[in-house]
Motif scaffolding. Structure first.
Motif, PDB file in Angstrom:
ATOM      1  N   HIS A 123      -5.010   4.541  -0.338  1.00  0.00           N
ATOM      2  CA  HIS A 123      -4.735   3.315   0.547  1.00  0.00           C
ATOM      3  C   HIS A 123      -6.221   2.756   0.931  1.00  0.00           C
ATOM      4  O   HIS A 123      -6.130   1.735   1.658  1.00  0.00           O
ATOM      5  CB  HIS A 123      -3.996   3.956   1.794  1.00  0.00           C
ATOM      6  CG  HIS A 123      -2.717   4.294   1.417  1.00  0.00           C
ATOM      7  ND1 HIS A 123      -1.542   3.752   0.938  1.00  0.00           N
ATOM      8  CD2 HIS A 123      -2.320   5.740   1.503  1.00  0.00           C
ATOM      9  CE1 HIS A 123      -0.792   4.517   0.558  1.00  0.00           C
ATOM     10  NE2 HIS A 123      -1.002   5.863   1.035  1.00  0.00           N
ATOM     11  N   GLY A 124      -7.238   3.376   0.747  1.00  0.00           N
ATOM     12  CA  GLY A 124      -8.473   2.951   0.906  1.00  0.00           C
ATOM     13  C   GLY A 124      -9.657   3.974   0.415  1.00  0.00           C
ATOM     14  O   GLY A 124      -9.514   5.034  -0.109  1.00  0.00           O
ATOM     15  N   PHE A 125     -10.873   3.585   0.994  1.00  0.00           N
ATOM     16  CA  PHE A 125     -11.987   4.311   0.648  1.00  0.00           C
ATOM     17  C   PHE A 125     -12.879   4.613   1.919  1.00  0.00           C
ATOM     18  O   PHE A 125     -12.668   3.742   2.828  1.00  0.00           O
ATOM     19  CB  PHE A 125     -13.010   3.552  -0.347  1.00  0.00           C
ATOM     20  CG  PHE A 125     -12.482   3.389  -1.828  1.00  0.00           C
ATOM     21  CD1 PHE A 125     -12.573   4.686  -2.622  1.00  0.00           C
ATOM     22  CD2 PHE A 125     -11.620   2.416  -2.511  1.00  0.00           C
ATOM     23  CE1 PHE A 125     -12.114   4.530  -3.985  1.00  0.00           C
ATOM     24  CE2 PHE A 125     -11.219   2.491  -3.801  1.00  0.00           C
ATOM     25  CZ  PHE A 125     -11.487   3.540  -4.235  1.00  0.00           C
ATOM     26  N   THR A 126     -13.752   5.574   1.946  1.00  0.00           N
ATOM     27  CA  THR A 126     -14.361   5.822   2.989  1.00  0.00           C
ATOM     28  C   THR A 126     -16.003   5.822   2.424  1.00  0.00           C
ATOM     29  O   THR A 126     -16.132   5.863   1.138  1.00  0.00           O
ATOM     30  CB  THR A 126     -14.380   7.201   3.510  1.00  0.00           C
ATOM     31  OG1 THR A 126     -14.881   8.184   2.740  1.00  0.00           O
ATOM     32  CG2 THR A 126     -12.856   7.444   3.904  1.00  0.00           C
ATOM     33  N   SER A 127     -16.866   5.586   3.416  1.00  0.00           N
ATOM     34  CA  SER A 127     -18.219   5.384   2.918  1.00  0.00           C
ATOM     35  C   SER A 127     -18.727   6.766   2.040  1.00  0.00           C
ATOM     36  O   SER A 127     -19.827   6.851   1.530  1.00  0.00           O
ATOM     37  CB  SER A 127     -19.008   5.249   4.018  1.00  0.00           C
ATOM     38  OG  SER A 127     -18.997   6.215   5.151  1.00  0.00           O
ATOM     39  N   GLN A 128     -17.965   7.984   2.221  1.00  0.00           N
ATOM     40  CA  GLN A 128     -18.419   9.226   1.800  1.00  0.00           C
ATOM     41  C   GLN A 128     -17.971   9.344   0.287  1.00  0.00           C
ATOM     42  O   GLN A 128     -18.489  10.181  -0.479  1.00  0.00           O
ATOM     43  CB  GLN A 128     -18.088  10.260   2.516  1.00  0.00           C
ATOM     44  CG  GLN A 128     -18.831  10.192   3.912  1.00  0.00           C
ATOM     45  CD  GLN A 128     -18.496  11.393   4.963  1.00  0.00           C
ATOM     46  OE1 GLN A 128     -17.341  11.980   4.655  1.00  0.00           O
ATOM     47  NE2 GLN A 128     -19.314  11.791   5.651  1.00  0.00           N
ATOM     48  N   GLU A 129     -16.860   8.641   0.055  1.00  0.00           N
ATOM     49  CA  GLU A 129     -16.108   8.969  -1.338  1.00  0.00           C
ATOM     50  C   GLU A 129     -16.457   7.836  -2.303  1.00  0.00           C
ATOM     51  O   GLU A 129     -16.065   8.179  -3.483  1.00  0.00           O
ATOM     52  CB  GLU A 129     -14.673   9.350  -0.990  1.00  0.00           C
ATOM     53  CG  GLU A 129     -13.806   7.954  -0.432  1.00  0.00           C
ATOM     54  CD  GLU A 129     -12.459   8.386  -0.154  1.00  0.00           C
ATOM     55  OE1 GLU A 129     -12.068   9.588  -0.257  1.00  0.00           O
ATOM     56  OE2 GLU A 129     -11.602   7.457   0.455  1.00  0.00           O
ATOM     57  N   VAL A 130     -16.528   6.527  -1.971  1.00  0.00           N
ATOM     58  CA  VAL A 130     -16.921   5.323  -2.798  1.00  0.00           C
ATOM     59  C   VAL A 130     -17.984   5.837  -3.630  1.00  0.00           C
ATOM     60  O   VAL A 130     -19.097   6.260  -3.448  1.00  0.00           O
ATOM     61  CB  VAL A 130     -16.998   4.195  -1.617  1.00  0.00           C
ATOM     62  CG1 VAL A 130     -18.311   3.889  -1.373  1.00  0.00           C
ATOM     63  CG2 VAL A 130     -16.717   2.936  -2.978  1.00  0.00           C
TER      64      VAL A 130
END
Length: 192
Positions: A123-130
């Protein structure tokens, strides 16, 4: 008797016009205090004590919990950089850098504010996983079919909303123009 009927009729017309205008105003985003950077729009005062009555009514109506002013800010995009409505049947690309923030999330919602369902539960991304490019920029494909790299599946829905939440960020009430806030660009690459 005619005076009483006239007063009741005037009251009914005034009440219906007033309530109708308020309902019309509440159909979109908050009408006051918007901060726009390209296709991204935020309302920095929503998480503060200075929230306007219309924005307060929108929050009550939606049941959402706004990001507090001390915590960060949420930007919403319903259109691309050229003004076209974000269509889940099209391949859209987000590229560029994000504003300075300790942490950010990018989430895909339908028009009703619900997460867009998909088989991957992505459903989305975070700054740590992108996954970032070598220069630190992001490149995220928002499309109905799988793509290599960072891909958000739209499920082919007709319209969607992207929300970029910046936590512990200097972007907010003090930011007055889009020139000082770098935001990812949103471009439609192709449509089915």
């Amino acid at each position: 008797m005619h005076l009483l009927i006239g007063l009741l009729l005037a009251f009914a017309v005034a009440a219906s016009v007033g309530l109708g205008a308020t309902l019309y105003t509440l159909q979109g985003g908050p009408p006051f205090g918007a901060l726009s950077v390209g296709p991204w729009t935020a309302w920095p005062r929503i998480g503060t004590a200075e929230i306007d009555p219309y924005a307060r009514a929108l929050i009550v109506r939606s049941g959402e919990l706004p990001v507090g002013a001390g915590d960060g800010i949420a930007f919403m995009a319903t259109r691309d950089d050229d003004g076209a409505v974000l269509d889940g049947r099209c391949d859209v690309e987000l590229t560029g850098i994000t504003p300075q923030a300790r942490f950010w999330t990018l989430t895909l919602y339908d028009e009703d504010g619900q997460l867009v369902g998909n088989a991957l539960n992505r459903h989305g991304f975070t700054s740590q996983e992108v996954v970032r490019k070598s220069d630190g920029a992001i490149e995220i494909a928002v499309a109905p079919r799988a793509r290599a790299g960072n891909w958000l599946p739209t499920g082919g829905i007709e319209r969607y909303v992207l929300i970029l939440r910046l936590y512990d960020s200097p972007v907010g009430v003090a930011t007055r123009t889009g020139r000082e806030t770098p935001m990812p660009t949103i471009k439609v690459r192709s449509c089915a």
